[in-house]
Scaffold this active site. Sequence first.
Site, PDB file in Angstrom:
ATOM      1  N   HIS A  59       0.802  -1.228   0.000  1.00  0.00           N
ATOM      2  CA  HIS A  59       0.000   0.000   0.000  1.00  0.00           C
ATOM      3  C   HIS A  59       0.833   1.276   0.000  1.00  0.00           C
ATOM      4  O   HIS A  59       0.275   2.369  -0.117  1.00  0.00           O
ATOM      5  CB  HIS A  59      -0.913   0.018   1.237  1.00  0.00           C
ATOM      6  N   ARG A  84       7.021  -5.662   3.589  1.00  0.00           N
ATOM      7  CA  ARG A  84       5.786  -6.310   3.132  1.00  0.00           C
ATOM      8  C   ARG A  84       5.794  -6.269   1.613  1.00  0.00           C
ATOM      9  O   ARG A  84       5.727  -5.195   1.010  1.00  0.00           O
ATOM     10  CB  ARG A  84       4.534  -5.609   3.666  1.00  0.00           C
ATOM     11  N   ASP A  98      17.596 -10.061  -1.209  1.00  0.00           N
ATOM     12  CA  ASP A  98      18.918  -9.760  -1.753  1.00  0.00           C
ATOM     13  C   ASP A  98      19.358  -8.341  -1.391  1.00  0.00           C
ATOM     14  O   ASP A  98      20.552  -8.066  -1.245  1.00  0.00           O
ATOM     15  CB  ASP A  98      18.920  -9.918  -3.277  1.00  0.00           C
ATOM     16  N   GLU A 162      -5.577 -11.912   7.717  1.00  0.00           N
ATOM     17  CA  GLU A 162      -6.437 -10.755   7.424  1.00  0.00           C
ATOM     18  C   GLU A 162      -7.728 -11.129   6.710  1.00  0.00           C
ATOM     19  O   GLU A 162      -8.318 -10.306   6.026  1.00  0.00           O
ATOM     20  CB  GLU A 162      -5.654  -9.713   6.612  1.00  0.00           C
TER      21      GLU A 162
END
Length: 267
Positions: A59, A84, A98, A162
């Site tokens: 988001h 996230r 990485d 969620e």
Amino acid sequence: MSAINLAVPAASPLDGGKLRRRLAAREATLGTFVGMASVVAAEVCAASGMDWLLVDLEHGAGGEEQVRGIVPAVAAYGVPTVVRVESAERIRTGRVLDLGAAGVMLPRLDTVEQVAEALRHLRYPPDGDRGVATYNRACRFGLDPGALDRAGDEILGVVQIESVRAVENVEKIAALDGVDVLFVGPRDLSHDLGVPGDVRAPSFVAALGQVRAAAERYGKACGLLVNDGAAAALRLAEGWTFVAIGSDSTLLGAAVSAELGRARADV
């Protein structure tokens, strides 16, 4: 002039599994979401004393490129970066690892099969399917190939709970090796429960109880997002150990709004 021993790890922006070990030891931690796509904003949050920062690619305003700058900037304050990812796709997870992320938060997973597949992306073969390369920050740009062997013990796996289906499957999800944190997304979960934004609704409270019970039963950490420090203190007292206080943008907005309110109170 003595030769440099490259086998001895040098000062590094990498977390080396410290956050994962803190949570495994049930230590309470506080962090915030970073969504402004600003390295400076992330550094301010780190300088303010957060235990960890979570760069939000689902988001937030920026993309993966910001992880490159945020990881070393906040590591200068001893703060690790969790990311996230925008989806549980293999390449998305590998890219941020990485770049030096201490862990990955996996969104929108509802079943134990989905979670098990996503967790494979956090591990190198034969335990997973993460792409293998050493010319990156995670391996000190080729100077620490041994990082490939340590990665499985150092990377934090955060699975979001969620949805109603995820809550129904939370026991099986918590039992999976590689799940370190069960993290409730309160907005998504409350909407899926049919009580949008109502964190006091009985169904939402019951869902939180199921997540905490599963975490406790399988020795995993549990986390969630709250609006402010007062709410965070309450959740810590309940036993939540991976608590996010808002985001860089909401904290900034609240601070500016509060100061303007004070300045205009007597005008």
